[in-house]
Design a protein around this motif. Structure first.
Motif, PDB file in Angstrom:
ATOM      1  N   ALA A  85       0.771  -6.452  57.740  1.00 19.44           N
ATOM      2  CA  ALA A  85       1.890  -5.535  58.016  1.00 19.44           C
ATOM      3  C   ALA A  85       1.899  -4.391  57.019  1.00 19.44           C
ATOM      4  O   ALA A  85       2.140  -3.234  57.393  1.00 19.44           O
ATOM      5  N   GLY A  86       1.633  -4.684  55.762  1.00 19.48           N
ATOM      6  CA  GLY A  86       1.606  -3.642  54.742  1.00 19.48           C
ATOM      7  C   GLY A  86       0.520  -2.612  54.984  1.00 19.48           C
ATOM      8  O   GLY A  86       0.743  -1.411  54.817  1.00 19.48           O
ATOM      9  N   VAL A  87      -0.644  -3.077  55.390  1.00 22.71           N
ATOM     10  CA  VAL A  87      -1.739  -2.148  55.684  1.00 22.71           C
ATOM     11  C   VAL A  87      -1.376  -1.289  56.894  1.00 22.71           C
ATOM     12  O   VAL A  87      -1.542  -0.062  56.876  1.00 22.71           O
ATOM     13  N   PHE A  88      -0.869  -1.910  57.949  1.00 23.87           N
ATOM     14  CA  PHE A  88      -0.453  -1.146  59.129  1.00 23.87           C
ATOM     15  C   PHE A  88       0.607  -0.113  58.759  1.00 23.87           C
ATOM     16  O   PHE A  88       0.549   1.041  59.182  1.00 23.87           O
ATOM     17  N   GLU A  92       2.537   5.381  57.842  1.00 23.33           N
ATOM     18  CA  GLU A  92       3.421   6.212  57.042  1.00 23.33           C
ATOM     19  C   GLU A  92       2.731   7.381  56.357  1.00 23.33           C
ATOM     20  O   GLU A  92       3.322   8.453  56.241  1.00 23.33           O
ATOM     21  N   PHE A  93       1.504   7.192  55.872  1.00 21.33           N
ATOM     22  CA  PHE A  93       0.902   8.332  55.186  1.00 21.33           C
ATOM     23  C   PHE A  93      -0.539   8.639  55.565  1.00 21.33           C
ATOM     24  O   PHE A  93      -0.929   9.805  55.526  1.00 21.33           O
ATOM     25  N   VAL A  94      -1.329   7.683  55.962  1.00 18.88           N
ATOM     26  CA  VAL A  94      -2.710   8.008  56.316  1.00 18.88           C
ATOM     27  C   VAL A  94      -2.746   8.831  57.601  1.00 18.88           C
ATOM     28  O   VAL A  94      -3.322   9.920  57.631  1.00 18.88           O
ATOM     29  N   MET A  95      -2.108   8.347  58.665  1.00 20.49           N
ATOM     30  CA  MET A  95      -2.124   9.101  59.924  1.00 20.49           C
ATOM     31  C   MET A  95      -1.374  10.420  59.793  1.00 20.49           C
ATOM     32  O   MET A  95      -1.776  11.422  60.383  1.00 20.49           O
ATOM     33  N   ARG A 103       2.218   5.147  67.271  1.00 18.12           N
ATOM     34  CA  ARG A 103       3.292   4.384  67.929  1.00 18.12           C
ATOM     35  C   ARG A 103       2.856   2.925  68.127  1.00 18.12           C
ATOM     36  O   ARG A 103       3.614   1.996  67.838  1.00 18.12           O
ATOM     37  N   LEU A 104       1.642   2.733  68.603  1.00 18.84           N
ATOM     38  CA  LEU A 104       1.114   1.375  68.758  1.00 18.84           C
ATOM     39  C   LEU A 104       1.009   0.676  67.405  1.00 18.84           C
ATOM     40  O   LEU A 104       1.270  -0.529  67.290  1.00 18.84           O
ATOM     41  N   ASN A 105       0.644   1.414  66.383  1.00 18.00           N
ATOM     42  CA  ASN A 105       0.527   0.842  65.047  1.00 18.00           C
ATOM     43  C   ASN A 105       1.889   0.407  64.503  1.00 18.00           C
ATOM     44  O   ASN A 105       1.987  -0.586  63.790  1.00 18.00           O
ATOM     45  N   HIS A 106       2.946   1.143  64.857  1.00 19.77           N
ATOM     46  CA  HIS A 106       4.302   0.715  64.476  1.00 19.77           C
ATOM     47  C   HIS A 106       4.624  -0.641  65.109  1.00 19.77           C
ATOM     48  O   HIS A 106       5.245  -1.499  64.466  1.00 19.77           O
ATOM     49  N   ILE A 107       4.231  -0.825  66.354  1.00 23.36           N
ATOM     50  CA  ILE A 107       4.451  -2.114  67.030  1.00 23.36           C
ATOM     51  C   ILE A 107       3.704  -3.216  66.292  1.00 23.36           C
ATOM     52  O   ILE A 107       4.245  -4.300  66.055  1.00 23.36           O
ATOM     53  N   ARG A 108       2.470  -2.935  65.899  1.00 24.86           N
ATOM     54  CA  ARG A 108       1.691  -3.941  65.162  1.00 24.86           C
ATOM     55  C   ARG A 108       2.323  -4.246  63.812  1.00 24.86           C
ATOM     56  O   ARG A 108       2.332  -5.403  63.373  1.00 24.86           O
TER      57      ARG A 108
END
Length: 153
Positions: free
Chosen positions: A21-24, A29-32, A138-143
């Motif tokens: 979860a932390g990596v996602f 939050e900042f990489v994308m 958006r999908l990454n937020h779900i993950r």
């Protein structure tokens, strides 16, 4: 001490899910955000390299191994646990498998595969890059939420 293994194993799965979860979360939050602010060709090129680099990591191993391990643990839990522990172990397996694993396999990975085949300097790539950043994140937020919920369960 031997009777405590389910508690320790459950904590291990929870911690592993929390790390994922932390990596996602960091990625969303900042990489994308940073990649989307770069010139499209630069952002695409960087993301193509990230997507290749991530494949042989503990992170991907976790994404792939947590579903079968948590499902096996939930099956064990149906016979060994009562009440809330039984529900939590089954819920964790269901939440992770649907919100993390399936979203990854049917959402993020196909988008990554499409991006991998594009020329960073082509015009159609620039249009896809804008959509990619929005939908993929958006999908990454779900993950992220799925991994957090799993850790909580």
């Amino acid at each position: 001490m031997a009777d405590d293994w389910p508690v320790h194993f459950g904590l291990f799965l929870a911690l592993w899910s929390a790390v994922i979860a932390g990596v996602f979360s960091a990625f969303s939050e900042f990489v994308m955000r940073a990649l989307s602010r770069a010139a499209p060709a630069s952002g695409v090129d960087a993301m193509q390299h990230i997507n290749v680099s991530v494949l042989r990591t503990q992170f991907v191993a976790g994404i792939l191994l947590i579903p079968p391990i948590s499902i096996g643990f939930a099956i064990y839990g149906f016979g060994a646990f009562d009440g809330l522990a039984r529900i939590a172990s089954a819920g964790a397996a269901l939440v992770y498998t649907t919100m993390v694993f399936l979203v990854t396999v049917f959402g993020n990975v196909p988008m990554n595969n499409r991006l991998a085949g594009l020329d960073p300097h082509a015009r159609e790539t620039e249009a896809y890059w804008s959509e990619y950043g929005r939908v993929w994140t958006r999908l990454n937020h779900i993950r992220t939420l799925g991994s957090l919920f799993t850790a909580g369960l």
